[in-house]
Design an enzyme around this catalytic site. Structure first.
Site, PDB file in Angstrom:
ATOM      1  CG  ASP A 288      65.311 -48.337 -38.807  1.00 28.81           C
ATOM      2  OD1 ASP A 288      65.992 -49.364 -39.370  1.00 28.81           O
ATOM      3  OD2 ASP A 288      65.185 -47.060 -39.261  1.00 28.81           O
TER       4      ASP A 288
ATOM      5  CG  ASP B 285      66.499 -50.845 -42.825  1.00 29.74           C
ATOM      6  OD1 ASP B 285      65.511 -50.920 -43.486  1.00 29.74           O
ATOM      7  OD2 ASP B 285      67.539 -50.149 -42.652  1.00 29.74           O
ATOM      8  CD  GLU B 286      62.604 -48.271 -42.192  1.00 29.91           C
ATOM      9  OE1 GLU B 286      61.333 -48.044 -42.375  1.00 29.91           O
ATOM     10  OE2 GLU B 286      63.513 -47.414 -42.410  1.00 29.91           O
TER      11      GLU B 286
END
Length: 415
Positions: free
Chosen positions: A13, A109-110
């Site tokens: 993350d 974002d992951e």
């Protein structure tokens, strides 16, 4: 069901992704508290994201700007730049993929990776290699946290424990000790309403959740998701079923000058066309158009059934009919703060069933041929040169290219 005896998954993350990308691009923002807002001059808006420096001062994502400024007066506000975040995401994925194959990109974002034998033996070295690749391949302002565990769900929870810029390893032999210390509301899959339902059943901690039987969890969730979560939290190798496309939609928070009914209608029109373009690219038709708006004193939403369509003309026709209902309800003086358009009831384009009583096939095919020609011309030049009706995006752009964390826009979304 298999229960791994070692770690098998990594979850990564990026920390304060939008804000950290802003800091990487603009050196003047580095080391300073940064908040990302929806549009230029959005002093009354909500923070989309904030930097680690801002979070250290008590600022949080999805916080009103005025509240954030009262906590952190020197907070620097920057308008969102979705196209820049998309490019940064692609560059970061390429850097990480050079270190370890990426199993799934979960959001902007992951991401998640399956571990090889060497990585299972030494996850900390893998984490250092990834962090080094990001630092020297992209820049030092963008950091990430990583979690390692027997399955992806546990790895995601472990990842959150080490934020920011951390690395947490939960080996099966160490469980469930670290998991018990996690607040129940921080467990993915336990939302606010579910936490209330669990509390009524006497489950108020993660430890209490783990003590349930699988069938009890299923009964509390009222579907198989509860049982799947139970097995995931107990370290079983359980994978989420493949997701199916359910809708295409876009939403936009309107700037102060764009909150009149005519201005909001123009934005809704652009959002509808953007959604229809995405739907065509992925090969679907839609039978349902939904329009929703946040008004000064409440929320408004309606839907309209359509034939199985994918062309701009049909979508816009339904939108204008819904908009007339909104205008009647809202009145001329009402302000609209947010507007959204969604295409639902999807069918693969090759499986469309036409109504024999509706003699519109020739007309639909004509509009669809025109749509394909328009899409081809716009794709060739990388921007909207041809459209059905006016095309006048607002200042700041981003109509249809907004990033919702769960969806990564393509380059065509910004055309």
């Amino acid at each position: 069901m298999r229960r791994p005896d070692t770690i098998e998954h990594m979850y990564l993350d990026f920390d304060g992704f939008f804000a950290s990308v802003e800091q990487q691009i603009d050196s003047r923002l580095r080391g300073r508290p940064v908040g990302v807002i929806p549009y230029v001059g959005g002093t009354r808006a909500i923070l989309i994201a904030c930097s680690r420096e801002a979070k250290a001062r008590g600022v949080k994502n999805i916080m009103p700007v005025d509240e954030a400024k009262s906590i952190c007066p020197d907070l620097i506000l920057v308008p969102q730049k979705p196209e820049m975040y998309r490019r940064a995401h692609n560059a970061l994925v390429a850097e990480i993929h050079a270190v370890i194959p990426i199993d799934t990109v979960k959001s902007i974002d992951e991401l998640a990776c399956r571990l090889g034998a060497d990585d299972i033996a030494d996850p900390y070295t893998l984490a250092q290699r990834i962090k080094r690749a990001i630092r020297y391949g992209i820049g030092a302002s963008i950091t990430c946290s990583m979690g390692f565990a027997a399955n992806r769900h546990l790895a995601k929870i472990a990842c959150a424990v080490g934020k920011p810029d951390g690395c947490t390893v939960w080996r099966p032999q160490d469980m469930p000790g670290p998991l018990i210390r996690i607040p129940l509301e921080d467990v993915p899959g336990v939302g606010r309403r579910m936490a209330q339902r669990l509390a009524i059943a006497g489950v108020e901690t993660t430890e209490g959740l783990l003590r349930l039987a699988p069938k009890e969890a299923r009964a509390l969730w009222r579907n198989v998701s509860g049982e799947r979560l139970w097995y995931a939290l107990h370290g079983y190798a359980i994978e989420a079923p493949p997701s199916q496309r359910g809708m295409f939609g876009h939403m936009r928070v309107l700037p102060p000058e764009g909150r009149t009914l005519p201005a909001a209608r123009d934005i809704a029109r652009l959002l509808a066309v953007k959604a229809a373009r995405r739907m065509r690219r992925e090969g679907y038709t839609s039978s349902l158009l939904m329009l929703h708006a946040s008004l000064k004193d409440g929320w408004w939403g309606r839907e309209r059934v359509m034939r199985q369509v994918q062309d701009d003309a049909a979508v816009l026709q339904s939108l204008l009919l819904l908009w007339s209902e909104l205008q009647t309800t809202a009145g001329k003086s009402r302000q609209i703060f947010r507007v959204g358009v969604t295409l639902g009831a999807l069918t693969p384009a090759g499986e469309r069933q036409l109504d024999l009583l509706d003699d519109d096939d020739d007309d639909r095919q004509r509009w669809e041929r025109l749509g394909r020609a328009i899409d081809g011309a716009n794709a060739k030049f990388g921007r909207t040169l041809v459209s059905v009706g006016p095309w006048d995006p607002p200042k700041g752009g981003n109509v249809g290219g907004k990033i919702s964390f769960t969806r990564i826009p393509s380059a065509e979304d910004f055309a």
